[in-house]
Design a protein around this motif. Sequence first.
Motif, short mmCIF file in Angstrom:
data_model
loop_
_atom_site.label_atom_id
_atom_site.label_comp_id
_atom_site.label_asym_id
_atom_site.label_seq_id
_atom_site.Cartn_x
_atom_site.Cartn_y
_atom_site.Cartn_z
N ASP A 72 -2.70 37.37 -19.99
CA ASP A 72 -2.50 38.09 -21.11
C ASP A 72 -2.87 39.79 -21.21
OD1 ASP A 72 -2.69 39.08 -23.73
OD2 ASP A 72 -3.50 37.14 -24.62
N PHE A 73 -1.73 40.33 -20.76
CA PHE A 73 -1.78 41.87 -20.64
C PHE A 73 -2.74 42.39 -22.13
CE2 PHE A 73 0.96 40.93 -17.30
CZ PHE A 73 0.64 42.01 -16.34
N ALA A 74 -2.17 41.98 -23.08
CA ALA A 74 -2.84 42.49 -24.33
C ALA A 74 -4.18 42.44 -24.36
CB ALA A 74 -2.16 42.10 -25.54
N ALA A 75 -4.60 41.23 -24.03
CA ALA A 75 -6.06 40.89 -24.10
C ALA A 75 -6.82 41.70 -23.47
CB ALA A 75 -6.36 39.41 -23.83
N ALA A 76 -6.41 42.00 -22.14
CA ALA A 76 -6.95 43.12 -21.15
C ALA A 76 -7.10 44.52 -21.85
CB ALA A 76 -6.54 42.67 -19.86
N ARG A 77 -5.82 44.78 -22.33
CA ARG A 77 -5.95 46.24 -23.05
C ARG A 77 -7.00 46.20 -23.92
NH1 ARG A 77 -2.76 49.55 -20.12
NH2 ARG A 77 -0.59 48.78 -19.50
N ASN A 78 -7.03 45.45 -24.96
CA ASN A 78 -7.75 45.25 -26.13
C ASN A 78 -9.33 45.35 -25.46
OD1 ASN A 78 -5.68 45.36 -28.02
ND2 ASN A 78 -5.53 43.09 -28.07
N GLU A 79 -9.69 44.90 -24.51
CA GLU A 79 -10.90 44.94 -23.90
C GLU A 79 -11.21 46.48 -23.80
OE1 GLU A 79 -14.76 43.58 -22.44
OE2 GLU A 79 -13.29 42.71 -23.60
N SER A 80 -10.28 47.22 -22.98
CA SER A 80 -10.43 48.58 -22.69
C SER A 80 -10.67 49.52 -24.10
CB SER A 80 -9.36 49.04 -21.95
OG SER A 80 -8.10 49.32 -22.78
N LEU A 81 -10.12 48.97 -25.16
CA LEU A 81 -9.93 49.81 -26.32
C LEU A 81 -11.26 49.58 -26.94
CD1 LEU A 81 -6.78 48.97 -28.33
CD2 LEU A 81 -7.20 50.69 -26.50
N ASP A 82 -12.18 48.20 -26.75
CA ASP A 82 -13.49 47.96 -27.49
C ASP A 82 -14.10 48.86 -26.57
OD1 ASP A 82 -15.00 46.28 -29.01
OD2 ASP A 82 -15.78 45.55 -27.02
N LYS A 83 -14.21 49.42 -25.24
CA LYS A 83 -15.26 50.04 -24.82
C LYS A 83 -14.99 51.44 -25.27
CE LYS A 83 -16.42 46.32 -22.57
NZ LYS A 83 -17.77 45.64 -23.20
N ALA A 84 -13.86 51.96 -25.66
CA ALA A 84 -13.59 53.61 -25.95
C ALA A 84 -14.26 53.84 -27.05
CB ALA A 84 -12.11 53.58 -26.17
N THR A 85 -14.99 55.24 -26.94
CA THR A 85 -15.93 55.88 -27.81
C THR A 85 -15.06 57.09 -28.35
OG1 THR A 85 -17.05 57.04 -26.17
CG2 THR A 85 -17.72 54.95 -26.94
N LYS A 86 -14.21 57.68 -28.02
CA LYS A 86 -13.63 58.83 -28.45
C LYS A 86 -12.64 58.62 -29.57
CE LYS A 86 -16.14 60.63 -25.11
NZ LYS A 86 -17.53 61.04 -25.52
N LYS A 87 -12.52 59.84 -30.00
CA LYS A 87 -11.49 59.82 -31.47
C LYS A 87 -9.92 59.57 -30.97
CE LYS A 87 -14.79 61.22 -33.82
NZ LYS A 87 -15.51 60.36 -34.83
N TRP A 88 -9.51 59.90 -30.00
CA TRP A 88 -8.05 59.62 -29.48
C TRP A 88 -8.13 58.65 -28.21
CZ3 TRP A 88 -3.63 60.85 -31.97
CH2 TRP A 88 -3.64 61.85 -33.00
N ILE A 89 -6.99 57.74 -28.34
CA ILE A 89 -6.70 56.88 -27.04
C ILE A 89 -5.74 57.08 -26.23
CG2 ILE A 89 -6.59 54.45 -25.97
CD1 ILE A 89 -8.71 53.79 -28.17
N LEU A 90 -5.64 57.43 -25.07
CA LEU A 90 -4.63 57.45 -24.23
C LEU A 90 -4.45 56.63 -23.25
CD1 LEU A 90 -2.16 59.29 -22.97
CD2 LEU A 90 -3.71 60.15 -21.33
N PHE A 91 -3.29 55.86 -23.26
CA PHE A 91 -3.38 54.53 -22.23
C PHE A 91 -2.40 54.89 -21.13
CE2 PHE A 91 -0.40 52.87 -25.41
CZ PHE A 91 0.50 52.16 -24.55
N LEU A 92 -2.60 54.68 -19.84
CA LEU A 92 -1.64 54.72 -18.74
C LEU A 92 -1.95 53.57 -17.92
CD1 LEU A 92 -2.58 58.65 -17.65
CD2 LEU A 92 -0.57 57.64 -19.13
N ASP A 93 -0.90 53.38 -17.02
CA ASP A 93 -0.86 52.40 -15.72
C ASP A 93 -1.16 53.07 -14.53
OD1 ASP A 93 -0.55 50.16 -17.52
OD2 ASP A 93 1.59 50.46 -17.33
N ALA A 94 -1.70 52.50 -13.65
CA ALA A 94 -2.06 53.08 -12.31
C ALA A 94 -0.87 53.51 -11.78
CB ALA A 94 -2.71 52.02 -11.32
N ASP A 95 0.16 53.03 -11.96
CA ASP A 95 1.58 53.78 -11.17
C ASP A 95 1.99 54.93 -11.97
OD1 ASP A 95 2.53 52.22 -13.21
OD2 ASP A 95 3.43 50.59 -11.94
N GLU A 96 1.39 55.19 -12.95
CA GLU A 96 1.94 56.43 -13.78
C GLU A 96 1.00 57.79 -13.49
OE1 GLU A 96 3.73 53.86 -17.71
OE2 GLU A 96 1.69 54.79 -17.74
#
Length: 353
Positions: free
Chosen positions: A64-88
């Motif tokens: 489940d890709f969404a579940a993994a992404r949401n785990e990263s959001l849960d750890k973020a502490t800053k005001k904005w979130i930028l998300f990228l993939d490793a191949d970007e």
Amino acid sequence: MDSLSSISLCMIVRDEAEQLSRCLKSAQDVVDEIIIVDTGSVDKTVEIAHSYGAQVYNFPWTGDFAAARNESLDKATKKWILFLDADEELPLETAQLLPALVALSKEEAWSFQILSFLSDDKTQSVAHSSIRLFKNSKSYQFEGKIHEQIGPSIRREQPYATIGQSDLIIHHYGYSQKSLQNKGKKERNIALLEEFVAQSPENANLHFNLAVSYSVNGQWPKAKEHFQKTLSLPNLSATLLAALCRSYSICLYHLREYEEALQFLQQGLSLFPHYGELYYLRGQIAWATGDLEEAEKNFLQATQLQHTTAEFISTTGTTSFLAWENIATIALYKGKGQQAIEAIAKAPQEKFS
């Protein structure tokens, strides 16, 4: 207290040692923290992430890709979130202008233009718009086990929020031939999507994404099957319908089902008359059937719609240099040398504008 313009870069990775450094190097100077959720790497991915100061969290892969992404959001502490993939990768101009985007506090999120390279030499590419930057809120969550999206959550929680359409570009290398061969991404996506389609057979987005994956793999009959299933389902969004007009027409072109493709393109153009690539595709089909006059007319029409709206997926050059090159070739076939010279002169000019 964090600045109102502080940014968390959030990523999910697995065995990305070959590409991760390029991505992190492009973003490290414009983000305030790097959050990486690793779903089971056995190469040097984690070591590379740590070398860029990333906070790395292990997360068991559940499919489940969404579940993994949401785990990263849960750890973020800053005001904005930028998300990228490793191949970007963030091009230099995008990285330099990123602080200006987050300074515009009235925007809840920003879309970027994702430029996906289809060839290793970067001469072939396709572009589409995608939300990649948004304000950090616990109520915003990714949805979708594959091809996950953040937009539906933002629009549901903040129905009157402004989502800005940025012209800034993110380079995506995941569809280049080298990446596809090295990682088996095509086969992985097809296997996952087949599983999800079996679970949700009436989900139009899943059928469409599976059809596109079959197209990338050159399995055109299977792609057609799922494009047709997508078409048969009710309540298609305008964005999905526009993408379907383009992708299904390409599929029919490869199957040499030209009459059906022309009929479908006509329907598409009645709905999206400013979608330049649809004229280009109609020109390609006319050329394939020997109708040079019709082909030329449609290629010219495509060049008049170069600046299409952001929601349209578009192959680079179909409304500019590729169309002009085709016009020049047709002029040569017709013995019009001067017209060919004038058209080909516009091709390199448009190519780099």
